[in-house]
Write a protein that holds these residues in place. Structure first.
Motif, PDB file in Angstrom:
ATOM      1  N   GLY A 108       0.828  -1.205   0.000  1.00 50.92           N
ATOM      2  CA  GLY A 108       0.000   0.000   0.000  1.00 50.92           C
ATOM      3  C   GLY A 108       0.859   1.250   0.000  1.00 50.92           C
ATOM      4  O   GLY A 108       1.943   1.280  -0.601  1.00 50.92           O
ATOM      5  N   GLY A 109       0.374   2.298   0.715  1.00 50.85           N
ATOM      6  CA  GLY A 109       1.104   3.566   0.742  1.00 50.85           C
ATOM      7  C   GLY A 109       2.515   3.379   1.265  1.00 50.85           C
ATOM      8  O   GLY A 109       3.497   3.812   0.641  1.00 50.85           O
ATOM      9  N   VAL A 110       2.659   2.715   2.396  1.00 50.70           N
ATOM     10  CA  VAL A 110       3.985   2.506   2.989  1.00 50.70           C
ATOM     11  C   VAL A 110       4.724   1.362   2.280  1.00 50.70           C
ATOM     12  O   VAL A 110       5.861   1.512   1.834  1.00 50.70           O
ATOM     13  CB  VAL A 110       3.857   2.203   4.504  1.00 50.70           C
ATOM     14  CG1 VAL A 110       5.175   1.693   5.074  1.00 50.70           C
ATOM     15  CG2 VAL A 110       3.407   3.458   5.242  1.00 50.70           C
ATOM     16  N   ALA A 155       9.013   2.397  13.386  1.00 54.53           N
ATOM     17  CA  ALA A 155       8.026   3.479  13.290  1.00 54.53           C
ATOM     18  C   ALA A 155       8.419   4.305  12.079  1.00 54.53           C
ATOM     19  O   ALA A 155       9.595   4.616  11.886  1.00 54.53           O
ATOM     20  CB  ALA A 155       8.045   4.339  14.548  1.00 54.53           C
ATOM     21  N   ILE A 156       7.423   4.625  11.251  1.00 49.01           N
ATOM     22  CA  ILE A 156       7.724   5.369  10.025  1.00 49.01           C
ATOM     23  C   ILE A 156       6.967   6.692  10.029  1.00 49.01           C
ATOM     24  O   ILE A 156       5.784   6.736  10.378  1.00 49.01           O
ATOM     25  CB  ILE A 156       7.407   4.512   8.768  1.00 49.01           C
ATOM     26  CG1 ILE A 156       7.795   5.265   7.490  1.00 49.01           C
ATOM     27  CG2 ILE A 156       5.960   4.069   8.704  1.00 49.01           C
ATOM     28  CD1 ILE A 156       7.886   4.357   6.257  1.00 49.01           C
ATOM     29  N   ARG A 157       7.677   7.743   9.673  1.00 50.82           N
ATOM     30  CA  ARG A 157       7.049   9.066   9.528  1.00 50.82           C
ATOM     31  C   ARG A 157       7.103   9.425   8.050  1.00 50.82           C
ATOM     32  O   ARG A 157       8.180   9.643   7.493  1.00 50.82           O
ATOM     33  CB  ARG A 157       7.764  10.098  10.397  1.00 50.82           C
ATOM     34  CG  ARG A 157       7.510   9.862  11.889  1.00 50.82           C
ATOM     35  CD  ARG A 157       8.380  10.706  12.772  1.00 50.82           C
ATOM     36  NE  ARG A 157       8.008  10.558  14.178  1.00 50.82           N
ATOM     37  CZ  ARG A 157       8.371   9.536  14.974  1.00 50.82           C
ATOM     38  NH1 ARG A 157       9.117   8.551  14.489  1.00 50.82           N
ATOM     39  NH2 ARG A 157       7.986   9.484  16.240  1.00 50.82           N
ATOM     40  N   GLU A 212       4.148  10.554   4.509  1.00 59.21           N
ATOM     41  CA  GLU A 212       2.775  10.609   3.998  1.00 59.21           C
ATOM     42  C   GLU A 212       2.807   9.993   2.608  1.00 59.21           C
ATOM     43  O   GLU A 212       3.398  10.557   1.681  1.00 59.21           O
ATOM     44  CB  GLU A 212       2.255  12.042   3.941  1.00 59.21           C
ATOM     45  CG  GLU A 212       0.785  12.075   3.605  1.00 59.21           C
ATOM     46  CD  GLU A 212       0.196  13.470   3.707  1.00 59.21           C
ATOM     47  OE1 GLU A 212      -0.698  13.690   4.544  1.00 59.21           O
ATOM     48  OE2 GLU A 212       0.657  14.341   2.950  1.00 59.21           O
ATOM     49  N   SER A 213       2.230   8.834   2.492  1.00 67.16           N
ATOM     50  CA  SER A 213       2.295   8.083   1.243  1.00 67.16           C
ATOM     51  C   SER A 213       0.978   7.330   1.060  1.00 67.16           C
ATOM     52  O   SER A 213       0.481   6.714   1.990  1.00 67.16           O
ATOM     53  CB  SER A 213       3.473   7.100   1.308  1.00 67.16           C
ATOM     54  OG  SER A 213       3.620   6.436   0.080  1.00 67.16           O
ATOM     55  N   THR A 214       0.433   7.399  -0.149  1.00 68.81           N
ATOM     56  CA  THR A 214      -0.911   6.864  -0.379  1.00 68.81           C
ATOM     57  C   THR A 214      -0.915   5.914  -1.570  1.00 68.81           C
ATOM     58  O   THR A 214      -0.345   6.219  -2.616  1.00 68.81           O
ATOM     59  CB  THR A 214      -1.895   8.029  -0.673  1.00 68.81           C
ATOM     60  OG1 THR A 214      -1.771   8.984   0.375  1.00 68.81           O
ATOM     61  CG2 THR A 214      -3.326   7.546  -0.753  1.00 68.81           C
TER      62      THR A 214
HETATM   63  N1  LIG Z   1       0.506   5.793   4.600  1.00 72.61           N
HETATM   64  C1  LIG Z   1       1.175   6.585   5.426  1.00 72.61           C
HETATM   65  O1  LIG Z   1       1.535   7.713   5.066  1.00 72.61           O
HETATM   66  C2  LIG Z   1       1.545   6.086   6.812  1.00 72.61           C
HETATM   67  C3  LIG Z   1       2.431   6.855   7.584  1.00 72.61           C
HETATM   68  C4  LIG Z   1       2.849   6.358   8.821  1.00 72.61           C
HETATM   69  C5  LIG Z   1       2.365   5.154   9.286  1.00 72.61           C
HETATM   70  N2  LIG Z   1       1.471   4.453   8.527  1.00 72.61           N
HETATM   71  C6  LIG Z   1       1.008   3.174   9.058  1.00 72.61           C
HETATM   72  O2  LIG Z   1       1.480   2.146   8.206  1.00 72.61           O
HETATM   73  C7  LIG Z   1       0.537   1.070   8.181  1.00 72.61           C
HETATM   74  C8  LIG Z   1       0.147   0.806   6.720  1.00 72.61           C
HETATM   75  O3  LIG Z   1      -0.575   1.947   6.268  1.00 72.61           O
HETATM   76  P1  LIG Z   1      -0.774   2.298   4.727  1.00 72.61           P
HETATM   77  O4  LIG Z   1      -1.243   3.691   4.682  1.00 72.61           O
HETATM   78  O5  LIG Z   1       0.389   1.898   3.929  1.00 72.61           O
HETATM   79  O6  LIG Z   1      -2.010   1.345   4.389  1.00 72.61           O
HETATM   80  P2  LIG Z   1      -2.641   1.031   2.955  1.00 72.61           P
HETATM   81  O7  LIG Z   1      -2.206   2.047   1.954  1.00 72.61           O
HETATM   82  O8  LIG Z   1      -4.084   0.798   3.173  1.00 72.61           O
HETATM   83  O9  LIG Z   1      -1.927  -0.307   2.539  1.00 72.61           O
HETATM   84  C9  LIG Z   1      -2.173  -1.507   3.196  1.00 72.61           C
HETATM   85  C10 LIG Z   1      -1.917  -2.606   2.211  1.00 72.61           C
HETATM   86  O10 LIG Z   1      -2.180  -3.843   2.870  1.00 72.61           O
HETATM   87  C11 LIG Z   1      -2.797  -4.683   1.935  1.00 72.61           C
HETATM   88  N3  LIG Z   1      -3.515  -5.778   2.579  1.00 72.61           N
HETATM   89  C12 LIG Z   1      -4.681  -5.731   3.291  1.00 72.61           C
HETATM   90  N4  LIG Z   1      -5.025  -6.966   3.711  1.00 72.61           N
HETATM   91  C13 LIG Z   1      -4.062  -7.808   3.246  1.00 72.61           C
HETATM   92  C14 LIG Z   1      -3.879  -9.207   3.318  1.00 72.61           C
HETATM   93  N5  LIG Z   1      -4.735  -9.997   3.973  1.00 72.61           N
HETATM   94  N6  LIG Z   1      -2.803  -9.746   2.696  1.00 72.61           N
HETATM   95  C15 LIG Z   1      -1.910  -8.966   2.043  1.00 72.61           C
HETATM   96  N7  LIG Z   1      -2.045  -7.616   1.934  1.00 72.61           N
HETATM   97  C16 LIG Z   1      -3.109  -7.056   2.519  1.00 72.61           C
HETATM   98  C17 LIG Z   1      -3.706  -3.780   1.159  1.00 72.61           C
HETATM   99  O11 LIG Z   1      -4.019  -4.445  -0.028  1.00 72.61           O
HETATM  100  P3  LIG Z   1      -4.988  -3.880  -1.187  1.00 72.61           P
HETATM  101  O12 LIG Z   1      -4.163  -2.827  -1.849  1.00 72.61           O
HETATM  102  O13 LIG Z   1      -5.206  -5.096  -2.011  1.00 72.61           O
HETATM  103  O14 LIG Z   1      -6.197  -3.366  -0.493  1.00 72.61           O
HETATM  104  C18 LIG Z   1      -2.824  -2.562   0.983  1.00 72.61           C
HETATM  105  O15 LIG Z   1      -2.033  -2.666  -0.173  1.00 72.61           O
HETATM  106  C19 LIG Z   1      -0.632   1.505   9.059  1.00 72.61           C
HETATM  107  O16 LIG Z   1      -0.492   0.993  10.350  1.00 72.61           O
HETATM  108  C20 LIG Z   1      -0.511   3.027   9.076  1.00 72.61           C
HETATM  109  O17 LIG Z   1      -1.083   3.611  10.240  1.00 72.61           O
HETATM  110  C21 LIG Z   1       1.062   4.880   7.308  1.00 72.61           C
END
Ligand SMILES: NC(=O)c1ccc[n+]([C@@H]2O[C@H](COP(=O)([O-])OP(=O)(O)OC[C@H]3O[C@@H](n4cnc5c(N)ncnc54)[C@H](OP(=O)(O)O)[C@@H]3O)[C@@H](O)[C@H]2O)c1
Length: 305
Positions: free
Chosen positions: A14-16, A127-129, A131-133
Motif C-alpha cells: 500500500g502507501g507505505v 516506526a515510520i514518519r 505521507e504516502s498513499t
Molecule cells: N501511509 C502513510 O503515510 C503512513 C504513515 C505512517 C504510518 N502508517 C502506518 O502504516 C501502516 C500501513 O498503512 P498504509 O497507509 O500503507 O495502508 P494502505 O495504503 O491501506 O496499505 C495496506 C496494504 O495492505 C494490503 N492488505 C490488506 N489486507 C491484506 C492481506 N490480507 N494480505 C496482504 N495484503 C493485505 C492492502 O491491499 P490492497 O491494496 O489489495 O487493499 C494494501 O495494499 C498503518 O499501520 C498506518 O497507520 C502509514
C-alpha cells in the motif's frame, strides 16, 4: 547495487509498503510482495509506479504472491492493523526462515501479535514518519518530502538491527537505530493518537482542531502523554502541544481519511491501545475514552450500512 543484495518481502503493497518496496527494488534488492490476489495480479502485470516528493517518479517491475514460499533476509509488514492477522497468514514462519520481521504499523499492540507468530530474536520494531498513499493497486503517491524510519528491538540482536538499518539507508531511506523499542513506539503514538482521534472526531484538519477544539486537544495530549511516559517514552505534553501548533494547517490523519471513506479505521490499534495501557497503569483518561467511544459508535453505524 548495494554491497550485498538482500531478499525482501513486503506484506501489504500500500502507501507505505509500495513505496518502501519500490525504493528497495530500485536500489537493487530482490523484493517480493505478499498481497491479496487481485492486487498481486495487478502488480505482477504492471509493477509499481511511484510519484514521490523525495525520490522522484519511477517505475519498477514487481513480483507478488499470496503466500511467501521462500526465505528472505527481511520481511517488512505494512498493512493496516485491521488486516494484520489475515495478512500474516500469508507469511508462514517456516517459509520465512531466519529472516527478520519489521512491522511498520502505527500503534503498539501489533508487536505481540507478530511475536506470537515469529521467533522473538527475529522481530524488530519500526516506526515510520511519511505521507504516502496507495491511489490504485501498484500506484503510490508519496507526498511528504521525507520518509523517516526508527528501528529498535528488545529481542533481536543489535547487530542484526544495525544490519537492516544499513541496508535501508543504502537504498536512500533515513533510518535511526534506537535503544528502546517501547519508547520508539510510544513516542510516535503520543503525537499520533491525539491527531488521529481529534481530526477524525471533528472531521476537520489540524488547524480547526487546535483552534476550535483546544480544550479537548490539551486534555487528550495530557492523558496520552501520561500513558506514554508510564510506558517508557520521554515525551512531555508541552512539547507535543508545541508540535501541534507548528504543523501546517490543513494536515489530516489517515484515520480521518479512512473514516470519511467509510473504511475500517485503526481506532482500536491507536485509541483502544492507549486506553488499555492506561487501564493497566491506573491512569485516568476520560476525554480520550469519550472520543474513542463516540468514534467506535459512529464506525459501528456505518459498518452496518
Ligand atoms: N501511509 C502513510 O503515510 C503512513 C504513515 C505512517 C504510518 N502508517 C502506518 O502504516 C501502516 C500501513 O498503512 P498504509 O497507509 O500503507 O495502508 P494502505 O495504503 O491501506 O496499505 C495496506 C496494504 O495492505 C494490503 N492488505 C490488506 N489486507 C491484506 C492481506 N490480507 N494480505 C496482504 N495484503 C493485505 C492492502 O491491499 P490492497 O491494496 O489489495 O487493499 C494494501 O495494499 C498503518 O499501520 C498506518 O497507520 C502509514
Amino acid at each position: 547495487m548495494p554491497e550485498s543484495r538482500w531478499s525482501v518481502a513486503v506484506v501489504g503493497p500500500g502507501g507505505v509498503g509500495g513505496l518502501l518496496g519500490a525504493v528497495l527494488a530500485r536500489a537493487g534488492h530482490q523484493v517480493v510482495y505478499v498481497a491479496k490476489p487481485d492486487t498481486a495480479a495487478a502488480l505482477n502485470s504492471g509493477g509499481i509506479h511511484v510519484r514521490s516528493a523525495q525520490f522522484g517518479e519511477f517505475h519498477v517491475p514487481a513480483v507478488a504472491v499470496p503466500r511467501l514460499a521462500a526465505p528472505v533476509d527481511v520481511c517488512l509488514v505494512a498493512v493496516k492493523a485491521t488486516s494484520l492477522e489475515a495478512a500474516l497468514a500469508g507469511v508462514p514462519a517456516e517459509a520465512l526462515g531466519d529472516g527478520l520481521v519489521l512491522p511498520l504499523l502505527n500503534g503498539v499492540e501489533h508487536m505481540s501479535v507478530v511475536r506470537a507468530r515469529f521467533p522473538a530474536q527475529q522481530v524488530v520494531a519500526g516506526a515510520i514518519r511519511v505521507e504516502s498513499t496507495r491511489v490504485a493497486p501498484g500506484r503510490v503517491e508519496h507526498t511528504s518530502p521525507f520518509c523517516w524510519i526508527d528501528v529498535a528491538s528488545g529481542t533481536a540482536p543489535r547487530v542484526r538491527v544495525d544490519e537492516v538499518a544499513a541496508q535501508l539507508r543504502q537504498a536512500g531511506l533515513e533510518v535511526t537505530v534506537r535503544d528502546d523499542e517501547a519508547a520508539l513506539l510510544w513516542d510516535k503514538l503520543a503525537f499520533l493518537a491525539p491527531l488521529a482521534l481529534l481530526t477524525t472526531h471533528a472531521a476537520a484538519p489540524v488547524d480547526v482542531v487546535r483552534d476550535e477544539r483546544r480544550a479537548d486537544l490539551v486534555a487528550v495530549i495530557g492523558e496520552v502523554t501520561a500513558v506514554a511516559r508510564a510506558s517508557g517514552a520521554a515525551v512531555d505534553a508541552t512539547t507535543i502541544l508545541g508540535m501541534f501548533d507548528r504543523v501546517p494547517a490543513g494536515m489530516r490523519s489517515s484515520m480521518q481519511r479512512d473514516a470519511q471513506a467509510n473504511r475500517p479505521t485503526e481506532l482500536d490499534a491507536i485509541g483502544g491501545a492507549v486506553l488499555r495501557a492506561a487501564g493497566r497503569r491506573d491512569i485516568d483518561t476520560p476525554v480520550t475514552a469519550r472520543l474513542v467511544d463516540e468514534l467506535a459508535a459512529r464506525e459501528a453505524t456505518w459498518a452496518t450500512l
